[in-house]
Structures are given as C-alpha cells and as structure tokens.
Design a protein around this motif. Structure first.
Motif, PDB file in Angstrom:
ATOM      1  N   ASN A  57      44.610  36.307  34.136  1.00  0.00           N
ATOM      2  CA  ASN A  57      44.857  35.360  35.223  1.00  0.00           C
ATOM      3  C   ASN A  57      43.965  35.622  36.430  1.00  0.00           C
ATOM      4  OD1 ASN A  57      46.745  33.745  33.942  1.00  0.00           O
ATOM      5  ND2 ASN A  57      48.426  35.114  34.468  1.00  0.00           N
ATOM      6  N   GLN A  58      43.695  36.878  36.732  1.00  0.00           N
ATOM      7  CA  GLN A  58      42.785  37.196  37.832  1.00  0.00           C
ATOM      8  C   GLN A  58      41.389  36.645  37.538  1.00  0.00           C
ATOM      9  OE1 GLN A  58      44.651  37.796  40.433  1.00  0.00           O
ATOM     10  NE2 GLN A  58      43.483  39.572  41.068  1.00  0.00           N
ATOM     11  N   VAL A  59      40.941  36.789  36.288  1.00  0.00           N
ATOM     12  CA  VAL A  59      39.619  36.289  35.906  1.00  0.00           C
ATOM     13  C   VAL A  59      39.600  34.764  35.978  1.00  0.00           C
ATOM     14  CG1 VAL A  59      38.005  36.068  33.971  1.00  0.00           C
ATOM     15  CG2 VAL A  59      39.008  38.288  34.512  1.00  0.00           C
ATOM     16  N   ARG A  60      40.666  34.107  35.525  1.00  0.00           N
ATOM     17  CA  ARG A  60      40.727  32.639  35.569  1.00  0.00           C
ATOM     18  C   ARG A  60      40.718  32.113  36.998  1.00  0.00           C
ATOM     19  NH1 ARG A  60      45.261  33.054  31.451  1.00  0.00           N
ATOM     20  NH2 ARG A  60      44.122  33.105  29.504  1.00  0.00           N
ATOM     21  N   MET A  61      41.352  32.820  37.918  1.00  0.00           N
ATOM     22  CA  MET A  61      41.421  32.367  39.313  1.00  0.00           C
ATOM     23  C   MET A  61      40.109  32.562  40.062  1.00  0.00           C
ATOM     24  SD  MET A  61      45.249  33.396  40.633  1.00  0.00           S
ATOM     25  CE  MET A  61      44.733  35.030  41.039  1.00  0.00           C
ATOM     26  N   CYS A  62      39.245  33.406  39.549  1.00  0.00           N
ATOM     27  CA  CYS A  62      37.985  33.707  40.225  1.00  0.00           C
ATOM     28  C   CYS A  62      36.983  32.574  39.989  1.00  0.00           C
ATOM     29  CB  CYS A  62      37.433  35.027  39.695  1.00  0.00           C
ATOM     30  SG  CYS A  62      35.867  35.492  40.433  1.00  0.00           S
ATOM     31  N   SER A  63      36.430  32.045  41.093  1.00  0.00           N
ATOM     32  CA  SER A  63      35.456  30.962  40.940  1.00  0.00           C
ATOM     33  C   SER A  63      34.051  31.494  40.666  1.00  0.00           C
ATOM     34  CB  SER A  63      35.450  30.080  42.192  1.00  0.00           C
ATOM     35  OG  SER A  63      35.048  30.836  43.324  1.00  0.00           O
ATOM     36  N   GLY A  64      33.820  32.771  40.926  1.00  0.00           N
ATOM     37  CA  GLY A  64      32.517  33.381  40.655  1.00  0.00           C
ATOM     38  C   GLY A  64      32.477  33.974  39.257  1.00  0.00           C
ATOM     39  N   GLU A  65      31.353  34.621  38.957  1.00  0.00           N
ATOM     40  CA  GLU A  65      31.183  35.255  37.651  1.00  0.00           C
ATOM     41  C   GLU A  65      31.734  36.678  37.681  1.00  0.00           C
ATOM     42  OE1 GLU A  65      29.938  34.183  34.674  1.00  0.00           O
ATOM     43  OE2 GLU A  65      29.895  32.187  35.558  1.00  0.00           O
ATOM     44  N   PRO A  66      32.679  37.003  36.820  1.00  0.00           N
ATOM     45  CA  PRO A  66      33.158  38.393  36.752  1.00  0.00           C
ATOM     46  C   PRO A  66      32.053  39.296  36.203  1.00  0.00           C
ATOM     47  CG  PRO A  66      34.351  36.987  35.209  1.00  0.00           C
ATOM     48  CD  PRO A  66      33.359  36.137  35.907  1.00  0.00           C
ATOM     49  N   ARG A  67      32.019  40.537  36.675  1.00  0.00           N
ATOM     50  CA  ARG A  67      31.002  41.468  36.171  1.00  0.00           C
ATOM     51  C   ARG A  67      31.608  42.861  36.024  1.00  0.00           C
ATOM     52  NH1 ARG A  67      30.136  41.490  41.701  1.00  0.00           N
ATOM     53  NH2 ARG A  67      29.473  43.486  42.554  1.00  0.00           N
ATOM     54  N   LEU A  68      31.001  43.631  35.138  1.00  0.00           N
ATOM     55  CA  LEU A  68      31.413  45.020  34.953  1.00  0.00           C
ATOM     56  C   LEU A  68      30.547  45.910  35.826  1.00  0.00           C
ATOM     57  CD1 LEU A  68      31.989  45.414  31.109  1.00  0.00           C
ATOM     58  CD2 LEU A  68      33.673  45.175  32.909  1.00  0.00           C
ATOM     59  N   LEU A  69      31.169  46.904  36.423  1.00  0.00           N
ATOM     60  CA  LEU A  69      30.477  47.846  37.280  1.00  0.00           C
ATOM     61  C   LEU A  69      30.702  49.246  36.718  1.00  0.00           C
ATOM     62  CD1 LEU A  69      29.064  48.561  40.020  1.00  0.00           C
ATOM     63  CD2 LEU A  69      31.354  48.674  41.002  1.00  0.00           C
TER      64      LEU A  69
END
Length: 153
Positions: A57-69
């Motif tokens: 749900n956090q990923v779905r709510m994000c309008s930007g691109e998720p990334r791994l750090l």
C-alpha cells in the motif's frame, strides 16, 4: 466367596473408570497443544500479511518511482512523491521492519535510530529480480512468504 468376587468386580469397574479418566485427560492435553500451535501459526500469518500489505500500500500511494537503497550493508526501500522534498525510507533492522519519513536525500544514515517500528519479523529482504521489486519474509520453520510490490525502477 461372593464377597471376594464383588470386590474383584468393583476393582474392575474402578480400573475401567480410571482408564477412561486418564485417556480423557490425555485427549484434553493433546488438544490444548494442537490449539496452541494453530493460534501461533495464525498470529504469525497475520503479522506477515499485515507487514507485506502495508509495504504494498505504501508503494501504491507513492506517485514517484520506488527505489532500493544499499547503505551500510542494509537494503532500504525509498519512496518519494513527485515534487515532494520528503521521502519515506523502509528498512529491516534489529528484528523489526522500520519506517522513517523525513527530508529527501538523508538515506539510511538519517533514518537509523529515528524509524518507527512497523512489525516485528524474524527475517526480511527486499530484492529486485526480473524487473520486479519483491519483499520476502521468512518465518520460524523456514517458510518464506513473498509479495511483488511493483515493477523495479
């Protein structure tokens, strides 16, 4: 003679009732152990599902691109909305999945020690493979539960 046979009959009846009581008690003890195991398994599954669905749900709510750090030997998921100066960092540390919301660019060094605990987990990992970002949780007994969160950036 009659008195002795009556005692043997009474003793036999007492043994039958005693065996019945013993096996009844044994059945209750076994049932309680099975019930305890079922409740524990259900609790673990609920915690795992809650943690994985929270991430999704956090990923779905994000309008930007998720990334791994990758930082300090730890993998974190960084979520930043388009046009925002803040980011959400989600990582696994000390047996717990943690989240920190703060200024963008701070990474894990700013988040460690400040994050809020989301869920207590035995083992957690974030991986990128085949174009998918996947979260995996390992529980006691070695079973792994995974969920594809999104297409990898």
């Amino acid at each position: 003679m009659r008195k002795g046979s009556f005692s043997a009959g009474g003793l036999l009846m007492f043994l039958v009732y005693g065996l019945f009581a013993l096996f009844s008690l044994l059945l209750v003890v076994i049932g309680a152990g099975v019930y305890r195991g079922v409740v524990e398994t259900g609790r673990q599954n609920t915690e795992i599902r809650a943690a994985l669905f929270y991430l999704a749900n956090q990923v779905r709510m994000c309008s930007g691109e998720p990334r791994l750090l990758q930082q300090d030997g730890c993998t974190a998921l960084v979520l930043q909305n388009d046009g925002s100066d803040n980011e959400t960092v989600i990582w696994y540390e000390d047996g717990a999945l943690r989240e920190y919301y703060g200024p963008a660019g701070g990474g894990l060094s700013a988040a460690k020690g400040m994050g809020e605990e989301i869920a207590a987990l035995k083992e957690f990992s974030l991986t990128e493979s085949g174009g998918l970002l996947t979260a995996s949780v390992r529980i006691t007994g070695g079973r792994v539960h995974s969920m594809a969160l999104c297409a990898a950036a």
